[in-house]
Design an enzyme around this catalytic site. Structure first.
Site, PDB file in Angstrom:
ATOM      1  N   ALA A  35      60.740 107.862  13.876  1.00 53.42           N
ATOM      2  CA  ALA A  35      60.316 106.491  13.626  1.00 53.42           C
ATOM      3  C   ALA A  35      59.299 105.933  14.610  1.00 53.42           C
ATOM      4  O   ALA A  35      59.608 105.064  15.421  1.00 53.42           O
ATOM      5  CB  ALA A  35      61.550 105.600  13.582  1.00 53.42           C
ATOM      6  N   CYS A  36      58.059 106.368  14.492  1.00 50.37           N
ATOM      7  CA  CYS A  36      57.000 105.853  15.369  1.00 50.37           C
ATOM      8  C   CYS A  36      56.711 104.377  15.101  1.00 50.37           C
ATOM      9  O   CYS A  36      56.086 103.715  15.922  1.00 50.37           O
ATOM     10  CB  CYS A  36      55.745 106.703  15.272  1.00 50.37           C
ATOM     11  SG  CYS A  36      55.082 106.886  13.625  1.00 50.37           S
ATOM     12  N   HIS A  37      57.205 103.849  13.986  1.00 55.34           N
ATOM     13  CA  HIS A  37      57.033 102.409  13.722  1.00 55.34           C
ATOM     14  C   HIS A  37      57.851 101.567  14.701  1.00 55.34           C
ATOM     15  O   HIS A  37      57.617 100.372  14.822  1.00 55.34           O
ATOM     16  CB  HIS A  37      57.400 102.070  12.267  1.00 55.34           C
ATOM     17  CG  HIS A  37      58.796 102.440  11.882  1.00 55.34           C
ATOM     18  ND1 HIS A  37      59.126 103.686  11.404  1.00 55.34           N
ATOM     19  CD2 HIS A  37      59.951 101.735  11.927  1.00 55.34           C
ATOM     20  CE1 HIS A  37      60.420 103.729  11.148  1.00 55.34           C
ATOM     21  NE2 HIS A  37      60.951 102.553  11.466  1.00 55.34           N
TER      22      HIS A  37
END
Length: 159
Positions: free
Chosen positions: A120-122
């Protein structure tokens, strides 16, 4: 989405620019075996549950063997950030052993993350908590963070 016998090797939104994953051009092609198909099926089930606000943690394995070692280290550190929480580029740089001055380098890793949502780079924000960049657009980053915040509030605590 693509998979190998070791896990999901590519997960992106259809409109995500392909340039984000130039490093995958030399990666081994997706597996045609039963195991690769099994990972794809499981990833689809888990993504459906995630977007239905019924799942916060993915269990499907990701195959990051084709990404550089530093990128793998950063993505592994990112996987320690739970749904509904965020971190900053500089905090993630410290976790990955690059020190706070490695924030820009971590930003590059986030831009090249081949397994969006699954890793989850968000959840990575700017130093002041602002939304900075996302391979699939800042609006989508905001939507994913909102979904996770709502889901974390709705699901019973694990234990």
């Amino acid at each position: 989405m693509s998979a190998t016998d070791h896990g999901i090797s590519l997960c992106a939104f259809e409109d995500t620019p392909a340039k984000a994953w130039k490093h995958l051009q030399t990666a081994r092609p997706a597996g045609d075996t039963f195991t690769a198909s099994m990972w794809l099926s499981r990833a689809c089930q888990e993504l459906d549950a995630y977007f239905a606000s019924a799942l916060t943690e993915f269990t499907v394995p990701v195959d990051l063997r084709s990404v550089p070692e530093f990128d793998r280290r950063v993505l592994a550190a990112l996987q320690e950030v739970p749904a509904g929480r965020t971190t900053t580029y500089s905090e993630l740089a410290v976790r990955a052993g690059a020190g706070p001055q490695g924030a820009r380098r971590v930003g590059g890793v986030m831009a090249r993350n081949p397994v969006l949502v699954l890793v989850a780079c968000h959840r990575v924000l700017g130093a002041r908590g602002d939304l900075i960049g996302y391979a699939s657009g800042v609006e989508r980053k905001r939507a994913l963070l909102d979904l996770e915040h709502e889901t974390a509030a709705e699901l019973p605590a694990a234990g």
